[in-house]
Design a protein around this motif. Structure first.
Motif, PDB file in Angstrom:
ATOM      1  N   ASN A  56       0.944  -1.201   0.037  1.00  0.00           N
ATOM      2  CA  ASN A  56       0.161   0.002   0.059  1.00  0.00           C
ATOM      3  C   ASN A  56       0.829   1.259  -0.058  1.00  0.00           C
ATOM      4  OD1 ASN A  56      -2.611  -0.889  -0.234  1.00  0.00           O
ATOM      5  ND2 ASN A  56      -2.824  -1.315   1.864  1.00  0.00           N
ATOM      6  N   TYR A  57       1.887   1.227  -0.510  1.00  0.00           N
ATOM      7  CA  TYR A  57       2.560   2.462  -0.905  1.00  0.00           C
ATOM      8  C   TYR A  57       2.419   2.938  -2.385  1.00  0.00           C
ATOM      9  CZ  TYR A  57       6.141  -0.695  -2.375  1.00  0.00           C
ATOM     10  OH  TYR A  57       7.025  -1.563  -3.177  1.00  0.00           O
ATOM     11  N   ARG A  58       2.808   4.113  -2.692  1.00  0.00           N
ATOM     12  CA  ARG A  58       2.139   4.613  -3.974  1.00  0.00           C
ATOM     13  C   ARG A  58       2.619   3.623  -4.981  1.00  0.00           C
ATOM     14  NH1 ARG A  58      -0.823   8.004  -5.750  1.00  0.00           N
ATOM     15  NH2 ARG A  58      -0.370   9.453  -7.626  1.00  0.00           N
ATOM     16  N   GLY A  59       2.123   3.379  -5.839  1.00  0.00           N
ATOM     17  CA  GLY A  59       2.334   2.655  -7.136  1.00  0.00           C
ATOM     18  C   GLY A  59       2.228   1.040  -6.631  1.00  0.00           C
ATOM     19  N   ARG A  60       2.002   0.688  -5.542  1.00  0.00           N
ATOM     20  CA  ARG A  60       1.856  -0.805  -5.172  1.00  0.00           C
ATOM     21  C   ARG A  60       0.445  -0.754  -4.081  1.00  0.00           C
ATOM     22  NH1 ARG A  60       4.366  -4.968  -7.737  1.00  0.00           N
ATOM     23  NH2 ARG A  60       6.702  -4.445  -7.849  1.00  0.00           N
ATOM     24  N   GLU A  61      -0.408  -0.202  -4.664  1.00  0.00           N
ATOM     25  CA  GLU A  61      -1.832  -0.237  -3.911  1.00  0.00           C
ATOM     26  C   GLU A  61      -2.304  -1.632  -3.687  1.00  0.00           C
ATOM     27  OE1 GLU A  61      -0.859   2.329  -5.788  1.00  0.00           O
ATOM     28  OE2 GLU A  61      -0.991   4.122  -4.767  1.00  0.00           O
TER      29      GLU A  61
END
Length: 142
Positions: A56-61
């Protein structure tokens, strides 16, 4: 991208390859619905319970998650055996599973953590069962 289904299928295939004397499936059937022949061989069913713990970090939601699963084993011992025989058979099956988990995991599975297992406590003698709780991670592609 690898899906939870891909990960569980890879894990089941790896289990079958590592434990050829056992029957491994992705389909659970209750112990009472198993044939004596299946139970004598020993059956393992791998079932998914869901996915979570995403990066859940930007680009890996909603990516890089962990699949929760149960590995359910069913077996039978001779009716004229002592009840402890079913416990011994359950523990032997559990050791086979643990040896598999300590080895090289199949392609498509990057980690498989057993958080514990339960067994029948001889309550359904001569039938027995074990249930492993697993946390599984698969291959994530870009």
């Amino acid at each position: 991208m690898g899906t939870p289904n891909d990960t569980l299928t890879a894990l089941a295939s790896g289990l079958q390859a590592a434990l050829p004397a056992r029957q491994v499936s992705r389909s659970f059937r209750p112990l009472a619905q198993r044939t004596v022949a299946e139970l004598e061989q020993g059956v393992l069913a791998l079932v998914g319970l869901g996915e979570g713990d995403y990066a859940n970090y930007r680009g890996r939601e909603a990516q890089l998650g962990t699949v929760s699963a149960l590995l359910i084993g069913h077996l039978i011992v001779a009716e004229n055996a002592e009840p402890v025989a079913v416990e011994e058979a359950e523990l032997a099956l559990a050791e086979e599973v643990k040896a598999f988990l300590r080895g090289t995991l199949p392609a498509g599975v990057t980690s498989c953590l057993a958080t514990g297992f339960k067994q029948s406590g001889q309550l359904e003698f001569p039938r027995g069962w074990i249930v492993f709780q697993l946390e599984v991670q698969g291959v994530e592609e870009n």
